[in-house]
Design a protein around this motif. Structure first.
Motif, PDB file in Angstrom:
ATOM      1  N   UNK A 153       0.835  -1.217   0.000  1.00  0.00           N
ATOM      2  CA  UNK A 153       0.000   0.000   0.000  1.00  0.00           C
ATOM      3  C   UNK A 153       0.863   1.256   0.000  1.00  0.00           C
ATOM      4  N   UNK A 154       1.875   1.248   0.866  1.00  0.00           N
ATOM      5  CA  UNK A 154       2.727   2.438   0.987  1.00  0.00           C
ATOM      6  C   UNK A 154       3.504   2.670  -0.308  1.00  0.00           C
ATOM      7  N   UNK A 155       3.905   1.576  -0.934  1.00  0.00           N
ATOM      8  CA  UNK A 155       4.672   1.689  -2.174  1.00  0.00           C
ATOM      9  C   UNK A 155       3.779   2.204  -3.312  1.00  0.00           C
ATOM     10  N   UNK A 156       2.573   1.659  -3.399  1.00  0.00           N
ATOM     11  CA  UNK A 156       1.627   2.122  -4.430  1.00  0.00           C
ATOM     12  C   UNK A 156       1.309   3.608  -4.245  1.00  0.00           C
ATOM     13  N   UNK A 157       1.063   3.990  -2.986  1.00  0.00           N
ATOM     14  CA  UNK A 157       0.728   5.395  -2.684  1.00  0.00           C
ATOM     15  C   UNK A 157       1.901   6.315  -3.028  1.00  0.00           C
ATOM     16  N   UNK A 158       3.103   5.925  -2.593  1.00  0.00           N
ATOM     17  CA  UNK A 158       4.287   6.754  -2.826  1.00  0.00           C
ATOM     18  C   UNK A 158       4.571   6.864  -4.325  1.00  0.00           C
ATOM     19  N   UNK A 159       4.442   5.748  -5.030  1.00  0.00           N
ATOM     20  CA  UNK A 159       4.706   5.746  -6.478  1.00  0.00           C
ATOM     21  C   UNK A 159       3.806   6.753  -7.192  1.00  0.00           C
ATOM     22  N   UNK A 160       2.528   6.754  -6.815  1.00  0.00           N
ATOM     23  CA  UNK A 160       1.579   7.694  -7.429  1.00  0.00           C
ATOM     24  C   UNK A 160       1.959   9.145  -7.096  1.00  0.00           C
ATOM     25  N   UNK A 161       2.352   9.387  -5.844  1.00  0.00           N
ATOM     26  CA  UNK A 161       2.702  10.749  -5.422  1.00  0.00           C
ATOM     27  C   UNK A 161       3.991  11.245  -6.084  1.00  0.00           C
ATOM     28  N   UNK A 162       4.914  10.325  -6.372  1.00  0.00           N
ATOM     29  CA  UNK A 162       6.143  10.705  -7.092  1.00  0.00           C
ATOM     30  C   UNK A 162       5.762  11.268  -8.465  1.00  0.00           C
ATOM     31  N   UNK A 163       4.795  10.634  -9.131  1.00  0.00           N
ATOM     32  CA  UNK A 163       4.361  11.097 -10.464  1.00  0.00           C
ATOM     33  C   UNK A 163       3.636  12.442 -10.379  1.00  0.00           C
ATOM     34  N   UNK A 164       2.799  12.603  -9.344  1.00  0.00           N
ATOM     35  CA  UNK A 164       2.089  13.886  -9.146  1.00  0.00           C
ATOM     36  C   UNK A 164       3.110  14.998  -8.900  1.00  0.00           C
ATOM     37  N   UNK A 165       4.105  14.700  -8.052  1.00  0.00           N
ATOM     38  CA  UNK A 165       5.152  15.682  -7.723  1.00  0.00           C
ATOM     39  C   UNK A 165       5.920  16.086  -8.978  1.00  0.00           C
ATOM     40  N   UNK A 166       6.231  15.108  -9.815  1.00  0.00           N
ATOM     41  CA  UNK A 166       6.964  15.362 -11.048  1.00  0.00           C
ATOM     42  C   UNK A 166       6.195  16.337 -11.951  1.00  0.00           C
ATOM     43  N   UNK A 167       4.880  16.156 -12.048  1.00  0.00           N
ATOM     44  CA  UNK A 167       4.055  17.054 -12.871  1.00  0.00           C
ATOM     45  C   UNK A 167       4.065  18.476 -12.312  1.00  0.00           C
ATOM     46  N   UNK A 168       4.010  18.592 -10.989  1.00  0.00           N
ATOM     47  CA  UNK A 168       4.018  19.921 -10.361  1.00  0.00           C
ATOM     48  C   UNK A 168       5.351  20.638 -10.591  1.00  0.00           C
ATOM     49  N   UNK A 169       6.444  19.892 -10.510  1.00  0.00           N
ATOM     50  CA  UNK A 169       7.770  20.496 -10.779  1.00  0.00           C
ATOM     51  C   UNK A 169       7.848  20.909 -12.247  1.00  0.00           C
TER      52      UNK A 169
END
Length: 457
Positions: free
Chosen positions: A116-132
């Motif tokens: 769960x933590x890995x799936x959640x973090x993986x998704x947030x890494x992609x969201x963060x990348x878009x914001x940057x």
């Protein structure tokens, strides 16, 4: 209090102990990931013949219903359950009876929470990348519009040499570009699936771990079950990358705060990104920039907390690792908010180009070029340095810029000066003759801007 592990225990858990132990208040944040992982697990159990086709279909259908009902607000996540896993499983059993009890076959909460933590973090890494990436677009727009906007470059907060606003902004473009590269590296390293690791030693059921990994878009399964349940490196790396992003945002904020001050007046912030004073009617405060600068410490705190939590943990899973969530969730939300607001702030910021140019002229930023002029006319550099030092003292005394001196005044200090000195030390010349790649000269800058555009494609 509904617990999945009650069989071994004879005493009711004390309420205080229960509350201290429970994680439902924060891990409910990843109910979607928990259900996604459970669906993949059940599809695999069906494929392997551990569940019948009918049982598999029934559980998958019901898990999807639970997810939709939580999403719509029809079903409320109850804190009478210890964690999100218990809630989902209990809800499934309520609806399906004994069939629901088969969900957890060949799985432990240890590999479940790791997934769960890995799936959640993986998704947030992609969201963060878009914001940057959005921030980089806003920076690039400022660069494109300001290749001829002269301003002072600084070292030690002292005016040093003339540059352009495009060049100054380009430094931040490079920083945030590296931040995206770090996020990409984290994704590549973390994208392996811990599901099937069991509590720590795998399981006797014939699970197909490659299949569950593939269903959830992982590159493959993790190769050691002990590491699978006890690895939080990816989260430490993500917190580290976020700390670096915040450090860059904080440096940028610091400059905007200085540039917005009465003494500088290089920028004017949009009303939407500043506030007034409750008693001083003249004030326009750079609150967003100050908050971004302040919240940087909060993100650093999450990184230090997790590093400290993990440093003494023997293999494999230990309950300490539950501490990976709250601060990480807070850090992720903080950085996302800061990136979005900061991007909006710089996109609406107005630059006072005249003020910037005047600041460069009156900061003697062309002094180095005046010394270079003398060197090119045969004066040893050390002597040239001394001559220009005298010129600067003269200008300070008269409250003028070097360009404001007459040829007679210049010749009185050194007879080597001729009429062409004025062209040699004009701000435009000082900037544009710096032509090496990475320098502020207009031609060099335009090449870099093309590279940046290509990169963002």
């Amino acid at each position: 209090m509904a617990q999945l592990w009650g069989g071994r225990f004879t005493k009711e858990t004390d309420q205080l102990v229960y509350n201290f132990n429970a994680s439902i208040s924060f891990d409910q944040k990843f109910y979607k990931q928990d259900i996604e992982g459970s669906i993949a697990h059940v599809l695999m159990l069906g494929k392997q013949g551990i569940l019948t086709e009918a049982e598999m279909q029934e559980i998958v259908k019901t898990l999807k219903e639970i997810s939709e009902e939580v999403e719509s607000g029809k079903l409320e996540i109850s804190d009478k359950y210890e964690d999100i896993h218990s809630f989902v499983e209990a809800e499934l059993i309520d609806r399906l009876g004994d069939t629901g009890k088969k969900l957890h076959t060949g799985r432990s909460r240890n590999d479940q929470v790791a997934l769960d933590m890995r799936l959640y973090t993986r998704q947030e890494v992609l969201v963060m990348d878009e914001l940057v990436k959005d921030l980089l677009k806003a920076i690039l727009k400022i660069m494109e519009e300001n290749t001829d906007t002269i301003m002072p470059g600084f070292t030690h907060l002292q005016k040093a040499q003339p540059i352009t606003l495009a060049h100054h902004m380009g430094a931040y473009f490079e920083m945030f570009k590296r931040d995206r590269s770090r996020l990409h590296d984290i994704y590549e390293r973390m994208n392996y699936c811990p599901l099937g690791s069991g509590a720590l030693a795998g399981t006797t059921y014939p699970l197909d771990r490659d299949y569950t990994a593939q269903l959830m878009g992982f590159y493959g399964p993790t190769l050691n079950s002990m590491d699978g349940v006890s690895d939080r490196d990816y989260l430490i790396e993500f917190l580290s990358a976020m700390s670096t992003i915040m450090m860059h945002l904080s440096r940028f904020s610091e400059e905007i705060i200085i540039w917005n001050s009465n003494e500088y007046q290089f920028v004017e912030l949009d009303d939407a990104y500043s506030t007034g004073s409750s008693i001083m009617p003249q004030k326009k405060n750079p609150d967003i920039a100050e908050l971004v600068r302040g919240k940087t410490g909060r993100v650093y705190g999450a990184l230090m907390s997790l590093l400290t939590t993990m440093k003494g943990i023997p293999l494999a899973y230990n309950k300490d690792m539950q501490e990976d969530k709250e601060l990480s969730f807070d850090a992720i939300d903080t950085v996302k908010g800061c990136l979005a607001l900061f991007t909006g702030m710089i996109a609406t910021m107005k630059f006072n180009k005249e003020v910037m140019s005047k600041s460069a002229r009156h900061g003697f930023t062309n002094a180095t070029d005046a010394a270079d002029y003398l060197v090119n006319h045969g004066v040893p550099f050390r002597d040239a340095h001394g001559i220009v030092g005298q010129i600067v003292l003269y200008c300070i005394d008269k409250n003028i810029a070097i360009d404001d001196m007459s040829l007679e005044e210049l010749k009185a200090i050194s007879p080597v000066f001729e009429e062409d000195i004025f062209d040699a030390i004009s701000m435009e010349t000082c900037v544009n003759k710096r032509l090496t790649i990475g320098a502020p000269g207009e031609d060099a800058m335009k090449k870099v801007i093309e590279i940046c555009k290509e990169y963002l494609k």
